[in-house]
Write a protein that holds these residues in place. Structure first.
Motif, PDB file in Angstrom:
ATOM      1  N   GLY A 526      33.362  85.629  19.169  1.00 42.20           N
ATOM      2  CA  GLY A 526      31.899  85.609  19.257  1.00 42.20           C
ATOM      3  C   GLY A 526      31.258  86.701  18.433  1.00 42.20           C
ATOM      4  N   GLN A 527      32.101  87.441  17.660  1.00 38.95           N
ATOM      5  CA  GLN A 527      31.523  88.568  16.924  1.00 38.95           C
ATOM      6  C   GLN A 527      30.644  88.171  15.752  1.00 38.95           C
ATOM      7  OE1 GLN A 527      35.096  90.432  15.815  1.00 38.95           O
ATOM      8  NE2 GLN A 527      35.436  91.337  17.833  1.00 38.95           N
ATOM      9  N   HIS A 528      30.999  87.038  15.076  1.00 42.45           N
ATOM     10  CA  HIS A 528      30.282  86.710  13.831  1.00 42.45           C
ATOM     11  C   HIS A 528      29.189  85.660  14.000  1.00 42.45           C
ATOM     12  CE1 HIS A 528      32.974  89.216  11.645  1.00 42.45           C
ATOM     13  NE2 HIS A 528      34.016  88.633  12.244  1.00 42.45           N
ATOM     14  N   ILE A 529      28.797  85.374  15.215  1.00 44.22           N
ATOM     15  CA  ILE A 529      27.716  84.389  15.394  1.00 44.22           C
ATOM     16  C   ILE A 529      26.388  85.065  15.065  1.00 44.22           C
ATOM     17  CG2 ILE A 529      26.473  82.925  17.062  1.00 44.22           C
ATOM     18  CD1 ILE A 529      29.103  82.553  18.491  1.00 44.22           C
ATOM     19  N   PRO A 530      25.605  84.481  14.094  1.00 48.32           N
ATOM     20  CA  PRO A 530      24.350  85.128  13.722  1.00 48.32           C
ATOM     21  C   PRO A 530      23.368  85.139  14.891  1.00 48.32           C
ATOM     22  CG  PRO A 530      24.751  83.113  12.457  1.00 48.32           C
ATOM     23  CD  PRO A 530      25.895  83.284  13.396  1.00 48.32           C
ATOM     24  N   PRO A 531      22.539  86.209  14.999  1.00 49.82           N
ATOM     25  CA  PRO A 531      21.599  86.301  16.138  1.00 49.82           C
ATOM     26  C   PRO A 531      20.635  85.110  16.190  1.00 49.82           C
ATOM     27  CG  PRO A 531      21.617  88.310  14.810  1.00 49.82           C
ATOM     28  CD  PRO A 531      22.519  87.362  14.116  1.00 49.82           C
ATOM     29  N   ALA A 532      20.254  84.599  14.980  1.00 50.04           N
ATOM     30  CA  ALA A 532      19.307  83.449  14.958  1.00 50.04           C
ATOM     31  C   ALA A 532      19.879  82.262  15.706  1.00 50.04           C
ATOM     32  CB  ALA A 532      19.015  83.073  13.514  1.00 50.04           C
ATOM     33  N   ALA A 533      21.233  82.066  15.596  1.00 46.99           N
ATOM     34  CA  ALA A 533      21.859  80.938  16.288  1.00 46.99           C
ATOM     35  C   ALA A 533      21.759  81.126  17.790  1.00 46.99           C
ATOM     36  CB  ALA A 533      23.319  80.801  15.854  1.00 46.99           C
ATOM     37  N   TRP A 534      21.946  82.428  18.227  1.00 44.30           N
ATOM     38  CA  TRP A 534      21.785  82.711  19.668  1.00 44.30           C
ATOM     39  C   TRP A 534      20.375  82.362  20.131  1.00 44.30           C
ATOM     40  CZ3 TRP A 534      25.619  83.276  22.752  1.00 44.30           C
ATOM     41  CH2 TRP A 534      26.807  83.840  22.309  1.00 44.30           C
ATOM     42  N   VAL A 535      19.401  82.787  19.316  1.00 39.35           N
ATOM     43  CA  VAL A 535      17.992  82.577  19.705  1.00 39.35           C
ATOM     44  C   VAL A 535      17.699  81.081  19.792  1.00 39.35           C
ATOM     45  CG1 VAL A 535      15.597  82.915  19.006  1.00 39.35           C
ATOM     46  CG2 VAL A 535      17.250  84.768  18.748  1.00 39.35           C
ATOM     47  N   LEU A 536      18.124  80.398  18.713  1.00 39.71           N
ATOM     48  CA  LEU A 536      17.819  78.952  18.686  1.00 39.71           C
ATOM     49  C   LEU A 536      18.502  78.216  19.839  1.00 39.71           C
ATOM     50  CD1 LEU A 536      17.866  77.884  14.938  1.00 39.71           C
ATOM     51  CD2 LEU A 536      15.983  77.722  16.535  1.00 39.71           C
ATOM     52  N   GLY A 537      19.778  78.536  20.039  1.00 38.94           N
ATOM     53  CA  GLY A 537      20.531  77.885  21.125  1.00 38.94           C
ATOM     54  C   GLY A 537      19.876  78.170  22.460  1.00 38.94           C
ATOM     55  N   GLY A 538      19.511  79.482  22.658  1.00 42.65           N
ATOM     56  CA  GLY A 538      18.866  79.854  23.926  1.00 42.65           C
ATOM     57  C   GLY A 538      17.559  79.108  24.117  1.00 42.65           C
ATOM     58  N   ALA A 539      16.779  79.071  23.011  1.00 45.89           N
ATOM     59  CA  ALA A 539      15.484  78.378  23.097  1.00 45.89           C
ATOM     60  C   ALA A 539      15.693  76.904  23.439  1.00 45.89           C
ATOM     61  CB  ALA A 539      14.737  78.509  21.764  1.00 45.89           C
ATOM     62  N   GLY A 540      16.700  76.293  22.806  1.00 43.93           N
ATOM     63  CA  GLY A 540      16.999  74.871  23.075  1.00 43.93           C
ATOM     64  C   GLY A 540      17.310  74.660  24.539  1.00 43.93           C
ATOM     65  N   LEU A 541      18.169  75.570  25.104  1.00 44.37           N
ATOM     66  CA  LEU A 541      18.546  75.415  26.516  1.00 44.37           C
ATOM     67  C   LEU A 541      17.336  75.622  27.426  1.00 44.37           C
ATOM     68  CD1 LEU A 541      22.015  77.206  26.524  1.00 44.37           C
ATOM     69  CD2 LEU A 541      21.564  74.763  26.802  1.00 44.37           C
ATOM     70  N   LEU A 542      16.492  76.609  27.015  1.00 44.85           N
ATOM     71  CA  LEU A 542      15.286  76.869  27.799  1.00 44.85           C
ATOM     72  C   LEU A 542      14.370  75.635  27.817  1.00 44.85           C
ATOM     73  CD1 LEU A 542      13.891  79.207  29.315  1.00 44.85           C
ATOM     74  CD2 LEU A 542      12.579  79.609  27.225  1.00 44.85           C
ATOM     75  N   LEU A 543      14.205  75.072  26.627  1.00 43.55           N
ATOM     76  CA  LEU A 543      13.343  73.867  26.534  1.00 43.55           C
ATOM     77  C   LEU A 543      13.911  72.740  27.375  1.00 43.55           C
ATOM     78  CD1 LEU A 543      12.415  73.885  22.731  1.00 43.55           C
ATOM     79  CD2 LEU A 543      10.880  74.234  24.651  1.00 43.55           C
ATOM     80  N   LEU A 544      15.225  72.566  27.365  1.00 44.65           N
ATOM     81  CA  LEU A 544      15.854  71.507  28.176  1.00 44.65           C
ATOM     82  C   LEU A 544      15.594  71.765  29.659  1.00 44.65           C
ATOM     83  CD1 LEU A 544      19.354  70.660  26.637  1.00 44.65           C
ATOM     84  CD2 LEU A 544      17.385  69.165  26.878  1.00 44.65           C
ATOM     85  N   ALA A 545      15.655  73.056  30.035  1.00 46.57           N
ATOM     86  CA  ALA A 545      15.416  73.384  31.437  1.00 46.57           C
ATOM     87  C   ALA A 545      13.964  73.105  31.817  1.00 46.57           C
ATOM     88  CB  ALA A 545      15.756  74.853  31.670  1.00 46.57           C
TER      89      ALA A 545
END
Ligand SMILES: Nc1ncnc2c1ncn2[C@@H]1O[C@H](COP(=O)(O)OP(=O)(O)OP(=O)(O)O)[C@@H](O)[C@H]1O
Length: 548
Positions: A526-545
């Protein structure tokens, strides 16, 4: 067995006059085409299709002849060449046995003809399809005619109209014009009419009413019914002696004012339809005579009142206004009147109806007035309105057919007859009088007792009405609530759709950013995952919720 024989006779006549040529064979099923194929061996000869049809009807006897006569009054259904031929159909029917006639009269009236009448002519005066007429003299010296229904005619009518119905069904199903011609409807209509004609008591009642309407009128004379001698199958009427209206030579020989005669025909028609609301609807020339007295003020005499018509008050009013609007070429008003009267459905597009009426009427009104056929104008109007779902009521069709008869007769008597010149002032006057205080007072006198009778019910009706209104209000509120609820649901569903779309986009974006790392197998830590991917993924999950 007799039905089978009759059917064979009809088929034979059909083949003999090559009536198959009237049907477009392309629409027939193969087996019917195969059946008709041998007819090609019978030469059609040089006779026109109308003549062949007329001869076939003549050969098949009175019921078919009368049917042909009926078709000849339907230019809305038949082409002009066939109309011309069928108009020539005359019911020259051989008289039935005079002893049978006497027996029928005696059975109905309960005494011998010699006792019943001072004089009774055993030779028939006239013999038509349904009835036969003999002359007689009553004991008080009055000259009368005795009309009796042909014995056994009901059975013949029943059988022939049933076969006509079957033929009509075949034509409706397989002829190219079948739907437009509506043959089944025409045959059923005919059947009702002809059965009505069998009740002479009904005819007598119509004659009495018409006579009362025109009593002392210089326009029309109706012979008196001798009620004591009238039953369902026997009618005794005052004998009239006029000139048949078709005998133009004789009318001219006594210097009849032909213009006035033709105009009086129109006046009688409009008086019957609008003022009396009771019109003689079988005005074919065989039923009309002209009095020998006062040829300068000619008076018509009518017989055979079996078919009559009447319109309701609303139809009378809308018809008059429609006619006036049409002749003013105010097609907008014609269209509006059709909707107001309920002749066409409420949701009809006025502009479209107006345009359709204009399309059919403009070419007609380009002609000089004396060449315009009023009956055809009405016919075109009804035909157009039918395309807009107008259910043309039988009474209006009857009226239009009678008008065509009157017009045809009038123009035969006086070719320059300008029908509109007589009709226009009549209609204007009638409409003006309709709202005249005198007419309103008459209406009040006429309907007043009924209103008074209903008056005690008024509070009850008002109370019921208010309850209905309340109920309607409740319904309206409920409807409004459910409409709002549906709107709310729709809005929510739309928001959820958008959230899902946005969530999918975010997650897809996040996956796209992580994709190169995934391919290099370094994601595990998990070290090389760009922060933008975290943000986008989190936002996607938030929107789904949020969507839940
Ligand atoms: N009151 C009358 N006085 C003199 N002649 C009459 C009278 N009524 C009828 N007739 C004669 O008898 C003929 C047939 O009468 P009417 O039209 O009433 O019979 P019908 O069977 O109903 O005929 P259709 O229906 O074919 O016209 C008339 O055309 C007329 O010549």
């Amino acid at each position: 067995m007799t039905s089978l024989l009759r059917l064979l006779t009809i088929l034979f006549t059909f083949a003999r006059y090559r009536l198959d040529l009237l049907i477009a064979k392309g629409n027939l099923p193969w087996w019917l085409r195969l059946l008709l194929a041998p007819l090609a061996l019978i030469p059609a000869g040089k006779r026109s299709r109308g003549e062949r049809l007329r001869l076939a009807f003549e050969g098949l006897g009175p019921i078919f002849i009368k049917f042909g006569q009926l078709l000849s009054t339907r230019p809305d259904l038949m082409p002009p060449d066939i109309i011309a031929e069928l108009s020539a159909l005359q019911d020259r029917v051989p008289p039935f046995d005079k002893t049978k006639f006497c027996a029928l009269v005696e059975h109905s009236l309960g005494d011998s003809v010699d006792n019943l009448f001072q004089q009774f002519d055993r030779e028939p005066l006239a013999s038509a399809s349904v009835a036969q007429v003999h002359a007689a003299v009553l004991h008080d010296g009055r000259e009368v005619v005795v009309k009796a229904i042909r014995p056994g005619i009901e059975k013949v009518i029943e059988q022939d109209t049933r076969l006509l119905h079957v033929i009509a069904q075949v034509v409706e199903r397989y002829s190219a014009d079948g739907k437009r011609l509506r043959p089944v409807e025409v045959v059923d209509d005919y059947r009702t009419t002809i059965f009505d004609e069998l009740d002479l008591q009904r005819e007598a009642a119509n004659a009495s009413q018409l006579r009362r309407n025109f009593l002392h009128s210089p326009l029309l004379y109706i012979p008196e019914v001798i009620w004591d001698y009238t039953r369902h199958k026997v009618l005794v009427l005052e004998r009239i002696s006029g000139i048949p209206v078709t005998n133009i030579e004789q009318l001219q020989a006594q210097n009849t004012d032909m213009k006035k005669l033709a105009e009086r025909g129109v006046e009688i028609f409009f008086t019957q339809v609008f003022e009396h609301n009771f019109f003689h609807a079988d005005m074919h020339p065989g039923n009309i005579f002209v009095s020998r007295a006062h040829p300068d003020q000619p008076q018509y005499i009518a017989v055979d009142m079996a078919i009559v018509g009447s319109l309701n008050r609303a139809d009378q009013y809308y018809l008059a206004r429609n006619m006036l609007a049409m002749f003013r070429r105010d097609y907008r008003q014609v269209a509006e009147l059709h909707v107001q009267s309920g002749w066409v459905p409420e949701h009809t597009r006025i502009e479209e109806l107006e345009a359709a009426v204009r399309t059919v009427c403009e070419p007609i009104f380009e002609k000089p007035l004396k060449e315009i056929s009023f009956g055809h104008v009405l016919l075109s109007l009804f035909r157009t309105a039918r395309r807009f779902n107008m259910e043309v009521q039988p009474q209006l069709v009857l009226l239009q057919k009678t008008l065509l008869n009157i017009e045809g007769l009038g123009r035969q008597l006086y070719p320059d007859l300008n029908l509109w010149a007589t009709a226009h002032p009549f209609l204007e006057r009638w409409l003006k009088n309709r709202f005249h205080p005198k007419t309103l007072w008459q209406d009040l006198k006429r309907y007043g007792p009924e209103w008074m009778e209903k008056f005690p019910e008024v509070p009850h009706l008002i109370f019921n009405g208010l309850q209905q209104v309340q109920h309607l209000d409740g319904l309206r509120d409920e409807l409004q609530r459910s409409r709002e609820l549906a709107q709310k649901r729709e809005r929510r569903a739309s928001v959820r759709r958008r959230l899902l779309l946005a969530a999918t986009a975010c997650i897809a974006g996040s996956v796209l950013l992580v994709w190169p790392e995934l391919t290099h197998q370094v994601v595990k830590s998990g070290q090389h995952i760009p922060p933008a991917a975290w943000v986008l993924g989190g936002a996607g999950l938030l929107l789904l919720a949020l969507r839940r």
